[in-house]
Design a protein around this motif. Structure first.
Motif, mmCIF file in Angstrom:
data_model
loop_
_atom_site.group_PDB
_atom_site.id
_atom_site.type_symbol
_atom_site.label_atom_id
_atom_site.label_comp_id
_atom_site.label_asym_id
_atom_site.label_seq_id
_atom_site.Cartn_x
_atom_site.Cartn_y
_atom_site.Cartn_z
ATOM 1 N N ALA A 34 0.763 -1.290 0.120
ATOM 2 C CA ALA A 34 0.050 -0.219 -0.024
ATOM 3 C C ALA A 34 0.804 1.402 -0.072
ATOM 4 O O ALA A 34 0.513 2.273 -0.761
ATOM 5 C CB ALA A 34 -0.957 0.035 1.302
ATOM 6 N N LEU A 35 1.842 1.062 0.804
ATOM 7 C CA LEU A 35 2.818 2.537 0.683
ATOM 8 C C LEU A 35 3.475 2.645 -0.508
ATOM 9 O O LEU A 35 3.403 3.859 -1.093
ATOM 10 C CB LEU A 35 3.910 2.192 1.996
ATOM 11 N N ILE A 36 4.080 1.600 -1.130
ATOM 12 C CA ILE A 36 4.798 1.774 -2.461
ATOM 13 C C ILE A 36 3.721 2.200 -3.424
ATOM 14 O O ILE A 36 4.110 3.060 -4.281
ATOM 15 C CB ILE A 36 5.520 0.178 -2.794
ATOM 16 N N ARG A 37 2.721 1.511 -3.383
ATOM 17 C CA ARG A 37 1.565 2.087 -4.358
ATOM 18 C C ARG A 37 1.163 3.552 -4.281
ATOM 19 O O ARG A 37 0.998 4.271 -5.320
ATOM 20 C CB ARG A 37 0.166 1.166 -4.587
ATOM 21 N N ALA A 38 1.175 3.930 -3.198
ATOM 22 C CA ALA A 38 0.992 5.213 -2.872
ATOM 23 C C ALA A 38 2.084 6.288 -3.292
ATOM 24 O O ALA A 38 1.803 7.379 -4.015
ATOM 25 C CB ALA A 38 0.595 5.673 -1.378
ATOM 26 N N VAL A 39 3.157 5.810 -3.078
ATOM 27 C CA VAL A 39 4.325 6.711 -3.394
ATOM 28 C C VAL A 39 4.444 6.796 -4.986
ATOM 29 O O VAL A 39 4.731 7.901 -5.367
ATOM 30 C CB VAL A 39 5.392 6.351 -2.773
ATOM 31 N N TYR A 40 4.595 5.608 -5.595
ATOM 32 C CA TYR A 40 4.640 5.602 -7.092
ATOM 33 C C TYR A 40 3.335 5.390 -7.679
ATOM 34 O O TYR A 40 3.348 4.617 -8.590
ATOM 35 C CB TYR A 40 5.469 4.406 -7.244
ATOM 36 N N ARG A 41 2.264 6.113 -7.357
ATOM 37 C CA ARG A 41 0.952 5.648 -7.931
ATOM 38 C C ARG A 41 0.974 5.761 -9.558
ATOM 39 O O ARG A 41 0.377 4.850 -9.980
ATOM 40 C CB ARG A 41 -0.333 6.516 -7.320
ATOM 41 N N THR A 42 1.625 6.878 -10.041
ATOM 42 C CA THR A 42 1.302 7.004 -11.518
ATOM 43 C C THR A 42 2.018 5.827 -12.132
ATOM 44 O O THR A 42 1.709 5.362 -13.183
ATOM 45 C CB THR A 42 1.948 8.423 -11.876
ATOM 46 N N THR A 43 3.288 5.346 -11.581
ATOM 47 C CA THR A 43 4.081 4.325 -12.106
ATOM 48 C C THR A 43 3.258 3.032 -12.203
ATOM 49 O O THR A 43 3.157 2.494 -13.197
ATOM 50 C CB THR A 43 5.374 4.061 -11.269
ATOM 51 N N TYR A 44 2.734 2.884 -11.154
ATOM 52 C CA TYR A 44 1.605 1.351 -10.951
ATOM 53 C C TYR A 44 0.575 1.640 -11.919
ATOM 54 O O TYR A 44 -0.078 0.557 -12.396
ATOM 55 C CB TYR A 44 1.712 1.126 -9.571
ATOM 56 N N ALA A 45 -0.026 2.734 -11.951
ATOM 57 C CA ALA A 45 -1.246 2.962 -12.748
ATOM 58 C C ALA A 45 -0.718 2.899 -14.153
ATOM 59 O O ALA A 45 -1.790 2.058 -15.062
ATOM 60 C CB ALA A 45 -1.764 4.386 -12.786
ATOM 61 N N ASP A 46 0.449 3.037 -14.730
ATOM 62 C CA ASP A 46 0.845 2.769 -16.158
ATOM 63 C C ASP A 46 0.818 1.358 -16.271
ATOM 64 O O ASP A 46 0.640 0.818 -17.309
ATOM 65 C CB ASP A 46 2.154 3.639 -16.418
ATOM 66 N N MET A 47 1.547 0.739 -15.422
ATOM 67 C CA MET A 47 1.855 -0.765 -15.400
ATOM 68 C C MET A 47 0.534 -1.543 -15.595
ATOM 69 O O MET A 47 0.333 -2.418 -16.220
ATOM 70 C CB MET A 47 2.584 -1.278 -14.194
#
Length: 119
Positions: A34-47
């Protein structure tokens, strides 16, 4: 790919891109992931978008989801699991490359996501 006759693609995504957290302990999914997804939200949204586009395509795709990548030397040892993550702290880039190459010719990996981590 269709215009040039290419049918096979293997892509690198990341463990946190798997929203369900399948294969991860409950505490890990709701803290670390959850923390990683919050910090890098646009990166994971792209993935996630990439993975959804592949799933809707007619290509022979495979998504490989590694954990944190390191520059350590390759060991030749790694673990994989279809359609779920494998908890593990890291994977060397060399071992990820080995796993990717092994996936290219594996018919069981076609149209699947694969979790991979160090051995």
């Amino acid at each position: 790919m269709q215009d040039t006759g290419v049918r096979r693609i293997v892509v690198v995504s990341a463990q946190p891109a798997l929203r369900s957290g399948a294969g991860e302990p409950f505490w890990f999914r709701y803290t670390v992931t959850a923390l990683i997804r919050a910090v890098y939200r646009t990166t994971y949204a792209d993935m996630e978008r990439m993975e959804h586009l592949l799933a809707r395509s007619d290509t022979d795709w495979t998504v490989v989801r590694p954990p944190y990548l390191t520059d350590k030397p390759g060991t030749g040892r790694y673990r994989t699991a279809l359609e779920k993550n494998i908890t593990g702290s890291s994977l060397s880039r060399a071992d990820l490359a080995t796993a990717l190459l092994a996936t290219v010719d594996d018919p069981a990996a076609v149209r699947h996501a694969i979790g991979v981590t160090g051995g």
